[in-house]
Design a protein around this motif. Structure first.
Motif, PDB file in Angstrom:
ATOM      1  N   ARG A   1       0.683  -1.219  -0.007  1.00 31.30           N
ATOM      2  CA  ARG A   1       0.020   0.092   0.041  1.00 31.30           C
ATOM      3  C   ARG A   1       0.849   1.317   0.030  1.00 31.30           C
ATOM      4  NH1 ARG A   1      -4.220  -0.312   4.806  1.00 31.30           N
ATOM      5  NH2 ARG A   1      -2.301  -0.616   5.835  1.00 31.30           N
ATOM      6  N   GLY A   2       2.187   1.279   0.150  1.00 30.67           N
ATOM      7  CA  GLY A   2       2.920   2.280   0.368  1.00 30.67           C
ATOM      8  C   GLY A   2       3.146   2.971   1.868  1.00 30.67           C
ATOM      9  N   ARG A   3       4.359   3.307   2.107  1.00 27.64           N
ATOM     10  CA  ARG A   3       4.757   3.461   3.331  1.00 27.64           C
ATOM     11  C   ARG A   3       5.787   4.596   3.492  1.00 27.64           C
ATOM     12  NH1 ARG A   3       8.462   1.345   7.149  1.00 27.64           N
ATOM     13  NH2 ARG A   3       7.910   1.685   9.170  1.00 27.64           N
ATOM     14  N   ILE A   4       5.584   5.514   4.232  1.00 27.42           N
ATOM     15  CA  ILE A   4       6.753   6.666   4.442  1.00 27.42           C
ATOM     16  C   ILE A   4       7.124   6.557   5.820  1.00 27.42           C
ATOM     17  CG2 ILE A   4       7.517   9.107   3.931  1.00 27.42           C
ATOM     18  CD1 ILE A   4       5.451   9.100   1.557  1.00 27.42           C
ATOM     19  N   PRO A   5       8.125   6.340   6.371  1.00 32.61           N
ATOM     20  CA  PRO A   5       8.405   6.331   7.997  1.00 32.61           C
ATOM     21  C   PRO A   5       9.153   7.655   8.085  1.00 32.61           C
ATOM     22  CG  PRO A   5       9.988   4.823   6.564  1.00 32.61           C
ATOM     23  CD  PRO A   5       9.035   5.415   5.803  1.00 32.61           C
ATOM     24  N   ILE A   6       8.866   8.297   9.290  1.00 29.52           N
ATOM     25  CA  ILE A   6       9.729   9.500   9.539  1.00 29.52           C
ATOM     26  C   ILE A   6      10.334   9.214  10.907  1.00 29.52           C
ATOM     27  CG2 ILE A   6       9.571  11.993  10.261  1.00 29.52           C
ATOM     28  CD1 ILE A   6       6.774  10.780   8.198  1.00 29.52           C
ATOM     29  N   THR A   7      11.586   9.108  11.183  1.00 30.03           N
ATOM     30  CA  THR A   7      12.448   8.954  12.375  1.00 30.03           C
ATOM     31  C   THR A   7      13.063   9.989  12.776  1.00 30.03           C
ATOM     32  OG1 THR A   7      14.188   8.013  11.144  1.00 30.03           O
ATOM     33  CG2 THR A   7      12.442   6.280  11.499  1.00 30.03           C
ATOM     34  N   ASN A   8      13.333   9.896  14.296  1.00 29.05           N
ATOM     35  CA  ASN A   8      14.235  10.874  14.895  1.00 29.05           C
ATOM     36  C   ASN A   8      15.556  10.543  14.634  1.00 29.05           C
ATOM     37  OD1 ASN A   8      14.553   8.899  16.693  1.00 29.05           O
ATOM     38  ND2 ASN A   8      13.273   9.815  18.353  1.00 29.05           N
ATOM     39  N   GLN A   9      16.334  11.203  15.476  1.00 28.83           N
ATOM     40  CA  GLN A   9      17.952  11.002  15.335  1.00 28.83           C
ATOM     41  C   GLN A   9      18.332   9.577  16.009  1.00 28.83           C
ATOM     42  OE1 GLN A   9      18.127  14.704  17.447  1.00 28.83           O
ATOM     43  NE2 GLN A   9      20.028  15.380  16.221  1.00 28.83           N
ATOM     44  N   GLN A  10      17.591   8.982  16.791  1.00 26.40           N
ATOM     45  CA  GLN A  10      17.798   7.759  17.513  1.00 26.40           C
ATOM     46  C   GLN A  10      17.404   6.591  16.411  1.00 26.40           C
ATOM     47  OE1 GLN A  10      16.514  10.132  19.567  1.00 26.40           O
ATOM     48  NE2 GLN A  10      18.530  10.718  20.016  1.00 26.40           N
ATOM     49  N   GLY A  11      16.963   6.816  15.343  1.00 27.67           N
ATOM     50  CA  GLY A  11      16.201   5.803  14.644  1.00 27.67           C
ATOM     51  C   GLY A  11      14.971   5.404  14.798  1.00 27.67           C
ATOM     52  N   GLU A  12      14.042   6.097  15.929  1.00 26.36           N
ATOM     53  CA  GLU A  12      12.610   5.613  16.287  1.00 26.36           C
ATOM     54  C   GLU A  12      11.687   6.365  15.555  1.00 26.36           C
ATOM     55  OE1 GLU A  12      14.383   5.524  20.969  1.00 26.36           O
ATOM     56  OE2 GLU A  12      13.313   7.396  20.013  1.00 26.36           O
ATOM     57  N   LEU A  13      10.596   5.385  15.230  1.00 22.75           N
ATOM     58  CA  LEU A  13       9.726   6.005  14.327  1.00 22.75           C
ATOM     59  C   LEU A  13       8.912   6.962  15.249  1.00 22.75           C
ATOM     60  CD1 LEU A  13       8.330   5.397  11.526  1.00 22.75           C
ATOM     61  CD2 LEU A  13       6.511   4.092  12.821  1.00 22.75           C
ATOM     62  N   VAL A  14       8.685   8.266  14.678  1.00 21.38           N
ATOM     63  CA  VAL A  14       7.805   9.464  14.975  1.00 21.38           C
ATOM     64  C   VAL A  14       6.583   9.515  14.387  1.00 21.38           C
ATOM     65  CG1 VAL A  14       8.015  11.906  15.579  1.00 21.38           C
ATOM     66  CG2 VAL A  14      10.106  10.452  15.569  1.00 21.38           C
ATOM     67  N   TYR A  15       6.847   9.310  12.965  1.00 24.90           N
ATOM     68  CA  TYR A  15       5.348   9.678  12.098  1.00 24.90           C
ATOM     69  C   TYR A  15       5.479   8.456  11.333  1.00 24.90           C
ATOM     70  CZ  TYR A  15       4.843  14.461  13.802  1.00 24.90           C
ATOM     71  OH  TYR A  15       4.489  15.565  14.703  1.00 24.90           O
ATOM     72  N   GLU A  16       4.488   8.146  10.753  1.00 23.89           N
ATOM     73  CA  GLU A  16       4.415   7.236   9.657  1.00 23.89           C
ATOM     74  C   GLU A  16       3.033   7.569   8.616  1.00 23.89           C
ATOM     75  OE1 GLU A  16       5.113   2.343   9.064  1.00 23.89           O
ATOM     76  OE2 GLU A  16       2.896   2.946  10.112  1.00 23.89           O
ATOM     77  N   ALA A  17       3.470   7.608   7.479  1.00 27.43           N
ATOM     78  CA  ALA A  17       2.142   7.948   6.413  1.00 27.43           C
ATOM     79  C   ALA A  17       2.077   6.592   5.621  1.00 27.43           C
ATOM     80  CB  ALA A  17       2.769   9.191   5.298  1.00 27.43           C
ATOM     81  N   ARG A  18       0.954   6.137   5.551  1.00 30.75           N
ATOM     82  CA  ARG A  18       0.454   5.001   4.626  1.00 30.75           C
ATOM     83  C   ARG A  18      -0.632   5.488   3.854  1.00 30.75           C
ATOM     84  NH1 ARG A  18       1.963   0.163   6.063  1.00 30.75           N
ATOM     85  NH2 ARG A  18       3.324  -0.362   7.971  1.00 30.75           N
ATOM     86  N   GLY A  19      -0.530   4.826   2.464  1.00 29.57           N
ATOM     87  CA  GLY A  19      -1.672   4.751   1.576  1.00 29.57           C
ATOM     88  C   GLY A  19      -2.428   3.722   1.660  1.00 29.57           C
ATOM     89  N   GLU A  20      -3.761   4.207   1.329  1.00 25.76           N
ATOM     90  CA  GLU A  20      -4.709   3.085   1.403  1.00 25.76           C
ATOM     91  C   GLU A  20      -4.871   2.212   0.322  1.00 25.76           C
ATOM     92  OE1 GLU A  20      -8.689   4.841   1.704  1.00 25.76           O
ATOM     93  OE2 GLU A  20      -8.362   6.041  -0.338  1.00 25.76           O
ATOM     94  N   PHE A  21      -5.244   1.081   0.008  1.00 22.97           N
ATOM     95  CA  PHE A  21      -5.361   0.275  -1.010  1.00 22.97           C
ATOM     96  C   PHE A  21      -6.512   0.808  -1.855  1.00 22.97           C
ATOM     97  CE2 PHE A  21      -6.800  -3.080  -3.798  1.00 22.97           C
ATOM     98  CZ  PHE A  21      -5.494  -3.481  -4.183  1.00 22.97           C
TER      99      PHE A  21
END
Length: 196
Positions: free
Chosen positions: A42-62
């Motif tokens: 479906r598509g995924r865009i992760p947004i992480t902080n300096q420690q590599g932890e996931l802060v935001y995530e964008a996902r596309g619907e099918f």
């Protein structure tokens, strides 16, 4: 005595001290990394902080036609992004914690540019450089964020320096970056992004 010592510093030394303090200030800013995943369900865009932890995530619907994208954080959904199908200029409709607003890209522009229309940060702009790698996000001549693209990576990756730490500026910056990644990827996100 200290004042006399400072006055006695040569101008070149003073400039280098200013540069060091500016570099330290930059390191203290919150930094995020956005990277679109080319092959994902479906598509995924992760947004992480300096420690590599996931802060935001964008996902596309099918969807086979004009899918919505959902931006979430640890608390849940913070924004929905959908490209407007019939528009004279590329336009994305945003429903978010900031309210409803649009992000538009001019049809003709030497560099990549996006403008926010409506919402609490109406008039904010994101402007790229000639190489389409580095960007700055401003609102009424105030810098909200500085963005730097990474070369020679398998993903479309950008480092975001949040120059203002208030929640509105941070969320607008993340939303604008997701829109820019969707736009740059073109058909991949406009179609059904469901390659396994």
């Amino acid at each position: 005595m200290f004042e006399m010592f400072v006055i006695g510093i040569p101008a070149s030394r003073t400039l280098s001290l200013q540069k060091i303090s500016r570099e330290r200030a930059i390191k203290l800013t919150q930094q995020l990394t956005i990277s679109n995943k080319i092959f994902s369900l479906r598509g995924r865009i992760p947004i992480t902080n300096q420690q590599g932890e996931l802060v935001y995530e964008a996902r596309g619907e099918f969807a086979f036609f004009n899918p919505a994208w959902y931006l979430t954080n640890a608390q849940g959904e913070v924004a929905t992004i959908r490209r407007k199908v019939f528009a004279w200029r590329p336009t994305w409709l945003i429903t978010s914690q900031l309210g409803a607003f649009k992000i538009q890209r001019p049809i003709w522009s030497v560099v990549r540019k996006y403008q926010v229309v409506g919402g609490p940060l109406d008039g904010a702009e994101m402007t790229g450089n000639f190489w389409d790698l580095d960007f700055k996000i401003t609102h009424r001549s105030e810098n909200l964020a500085r963005v730097q693209g990474k070369l020679l990576t398998l993903r479309d990756t950008h480092t975001i320096d949040l120059l203002k730490s208030d929640p509105q500026s941070s969320l607008l910056t993340v939303i604008t970056m997701v829109v820019m990644h969707m736009d740059r990827s073109g058909w991949q996100f406009a179609q059904n992004d469901h390659v396994a």
